[in-house]
Design an enzyme around this catalytic site. Structure first.
Site, mmCIF file in Angstrom:
data_model
loop_
_atom_site.group_PDB
_atom_site.id
_atom_site.type_symbol
_atom_site.label_atom_id
_atom_site.label_comp_id
_atom_site.label_asym_id
_atom_site.label_seq_id
_atom_site.Cartn_x
_atom_site.Cartn_y
_atom_site.Cartn_z
ATOM 1 N N ALA A 66 -7.503 17.793 -17.934
ATOM 2 C CA ALA A 66 -6.280 18.516 -17.613
ATOM 3 C C ALA A 66 -5.238 18.641 -19.068
ATOM 4 O O ALA A 66 -5.632 17.563 -19.629
ATOM 5 C CB ALA A 66 -5.369 17.736 -16.533
ATOM 6 N N ASP A 67 -4.586 19.504 -18.950
ATOM 7 C CA ASP A 67 -3.783 19.690 -20.162
ATOM 8 C C ASP A 67 -2.554 20.383 -19.617
ATOM 9 O O ASP A 67 -2.741 21.529 -18.960
ATOM 10 C CB ASP A 67 -4.533 20.440 -21.376
ATOM 11 C CG ASP A 67 -3.411 20.640 -22.636
ATOM 12 O OD1 ASP A 67 -3.248 19.347 -23.020
ATOM 13 O OD2 ASP A 67 -3.328 21.567 -23.117
ATOM 14 N N THR A 68 -1.437 19.842 -20.115
ATOM 15 C CA THR A 68 -0.071 20.404 -19.814
ATOM 16 C C THR A 68 0.777 20.881 -20.948
ATOM 17 O O THR A 68 0.991 20.244 -21.915
ATOM 18 C CB THR A 68 0.596 19.601 -18.842
ATOM 19 O OG1 THR A 68 -0.125 19.347 -17.597
ATOM 20 C CG2 THR A 68 2.114 20.226 -18.204
ATOM 21 N N GLY A 103 -3.820 23.200 -17.285
ATOM 22 C CA GLY A 103 -5.296 23.817 -17.315
ATOM 23 C C GLY A 103 -5.834 22.563 -16.644
ATOM 24 O O GLY A 103 -5.560 21.400 -16.896
#
Length: 188
Positions: A66-68, A103
């Protein structure tokens, strides 16, 4: 059971909150951080990189990456470099709306499934003094956009449209839907 390719304590807390069975194996993948790509492309690519890097080490277990980021007017706000950067970010976000994009990528059986969650956050006006006091707490320093919706910054958030857990760092419903598509068992 899945592997979480993230060192984020917030992501661990969110997965534990829904009873997900997981272990953490932090990815060493290099992240993309550029305003040359659309924010959704940045988070999708970073999530995929993280998940794929860990899947190479443990191909037998589904891996979640995950990436924020926070984005406003096409500009990406990641984690602040220092207190001055945090103050600048918050001053830019105050008094308007921005998007939080996360994501997510799940690697299972050699296939990658991915998605991007979007949530609009509406910030109240903040004085320079309020911003300085908030930054002095240290809370903004490891957060995309320099704030924590689940912390003291909640006092400045007028409303959100979309997933609350996305703003914290992991869109739980989207993760569950991705796992269903991939046939991965979250243990919930």
């Amino acid at each position: 059971m899945i592997l979480l390719a993230s060192q984020s304590p917030r992501r661990r807390e969110l997965l534990a909150q829904i009873g997900c069975s997981f272990e953490v194996l932090v990815s060493d993948a290099e992240e993309v951080m550029t305003n040359a790509l659309a924010p959704e492309d940045v988070v999708r690519e970073n999530a995929r990189r993280k998940a794929l890097a860990v899947a190479k080490l443990r191909p037998d277990v589904p891996v979640l990456g995950a990436d924020t980021v926070v984005a406003r007017a096409g500009h990406i706000y990641g984690k602040p470099k220092d207190a001055a950067d945090a103050q600048h970010m918050l001053a830019s976000l105050a008094g308007g709306a921005h998007e939080v994009l996360t994501g997510i990528a799940l690697v299972h059986g050699g296939t990658v499934w991915d998605d991007v969650a979007r949530t609009r956050v509406f910030f109240a006006q903040m004085t320079q003094e309020e911003i300085a006091r908030y930054v002095a707490t240290g809370e903004p320093m490891d957060k995309a956009g320099a704030y924590a919706v689940q912390g003291r910054a909640a006092a400045f958030i007028e409303r959100i449209e979309g997933s609350y857990s996305n703003v914290v760092g992991l869109p739980l419903h989207a993760v569950c839907m991705l796992a269903k598509r991939a046939g991965a068992n979250l243990g919930i």
